[in-house]
Write an enzyme that holds these catalytic residues in place. Structure first.
Site, short mmCIF file in Angstrom:
data_model
loop_
_atom_site.label_atom_id
_atom_site.label_comp_id
_atom_site.label_asym_id
_atom_site.label_seq_id
_atom_site.Cartn_x
_atom_site.Cartn_y
_atom_site.Cartn_z
N CYS A 32 0.83 -1.21 0.00
CA CYS A 32 0.00 0.00 0.00
C CYS A 32 0.86 1.26 0.00
O CYS A 32 1.48 1.58 1.01
CB CYS A 32 -0.92 -0.06 1.22
SG CYS A 32 -1.74 1.49 1.63
N CYS A 35 -0.12 3.88 2.60
CA CYS A 35 0.28 3.49 3.96
C CYS A 35 1.67 4.04 4.28
O CYS A 35 1.94 4.44 5.41
CB CYS A 35 0.28 1.97 4.11
SG CYS A 35 -1.36 1.23 3.97
#
Length: 109
Positions: A32, A35
């Site tokens: 991700c 993230c």
């Protein structure tokens, strides 16, 4: 200086639900990109609020039980727990100021 603890499905109950202080759970994934943008803010919160808040992170892919139970549909995601209840839930990257606002609202009560 406080650090962010990495937990798994098996540790969730003891590390989050059975804790007396508020706990911020950061759901993330290694694949991700957003993230990676959130991680420094989470680390900052763990250090800044270490006297009033426990911060843990949980990778979503190896921990499907907790992800399903707390309806995490996208990452990064945050869940703020206290007394076994979700006080606040967000999905997606949020600005540092929004995290501060969330934490100040619940931690100063």
């Amino acid at each position: 200086m406080s650090s962010v603890t990495t937990i798994s499905d098996q540790e969730f109950e003891t590390e989050v639900l059975q804790t007396n202080q508020p706990v911020l759970v950061y759901f993330w994934a290694s694949w991700c990109g957003p993230c990676r943008l959130m991680s420094p803010t989470i680390d900052w919160a763990a250090t800044t609020y270490s006297d009033r808040l426990k911060v843990v992170k949980m990778e979503v892919d190896p921990n499907p039980e907790t992800v399903k139970q707390y309806q995490v549909e996208g990452v990064p995601a945050l869940r703020l727990f206290q007394d076994q209840q979700v006080l606040e839930a967000t999905e997606g990257v949020i600005p540092k100021q929004k995290l501060i606002d969330i934490l100040e609202t619940h931690l100063s009560a």
